[in-house]
Design a protein around this motif. Structure first.
Motif: not given
Length: 208
Positions: A18-26
């Motif tokens: 889930d939200g780790s996708a945003d953190r990885l992308l950033a």
């Protein structure tokens, strides 16, 4: 994120919960997971679309009775994984101690997999009933460690290689817990644990 990149390079399958996708992308925008899974209450549409465009499998699981980590571990098991590293800060980050308890519960609910949770400053893993040999890195620094029963009292636990070892001891909430312990530096980081019930091993890590 050197520890994340190291684990990423060694992994045969890479899953974002889930939200780790945003953190990885950033933070590591050059990395692309094989799967992004969750109920997507925290992942942004932009991150999901970015990874979908790169060829990642984006899998929505609406079940609200399981955490996103549960969903990721189930996906890993379905794809044949038997050993898993969960990378990310977990020790009450940003005040979210509830997340830490959720991760512990996920480890208890998925005992089939050998799962290590590794953050920037600490790690933890579930030790199932039986005998375990743990090689602790940087043991000369005598890292802090702990053993905590999970899901039920531990009727008998014996350790070797800790500053405060236990011999056929009983652990339970409301009684003995092995916290504020340290790895004994004189044994080269080798820790032995024999336990009758599931226990959580925690240990600090040096700065990456």
């Amino acid at each position: 994120a050197p520890r994340l990149r190291h684990a990423w390079a060694l992994a045969g399958l890479r899953i974002c919960a889930d939200g780790s996708a945003d953190r990885l992308l950033a933070t590591c925008g050059d990395l692309t997971p094989d799967v992004v899974v969750g109920d997507f209450d925290s992942a942004s549409a932009e991150a999901l679309e970015a990874y979908r465009a790169r060829g990642a499998c984006v899998k929505h699981v609406a079940d609200q009775d399981s955490t996103d980590l549960d969903k990721a571990l189930s996906e890993a098991r379905a794809r044949g994984c038997t050993a898993t590293v969960v990378a990310g800060d977990f020790a009450g980050v940003a005040g979210r101690l509830d997340h830490t308890f959720g991760i512990m519960n996920s480890l208890f609910l998925h005992p089939q997999e050998s799962t290590a949770v590794v953050g920037d400053s600490s790690c933890m893993l579930l030790l199932r009933p039986g005998e375990h040999s743990i090689q602790v890195p940087h043991a000369a620094e005598a890292p802090h460690c702990g053993l905590v029963p999970l899901g039920q009292p531990c009727e008998s636990i014996t350790t070797e290689g800790l500053q405060y070892d236990m011999t056929d001891s009983r652990m339970e909430f409301g009684g003995l817990l092995s916290v504020c312990n340290r790895v004994a530096p004189g044994r080269g980081g080798r820790v032995f644990v024999r336990t009758s019930n599931p226990v959580l091993w925690t240990c600090t890590l040096p700065s990456a």
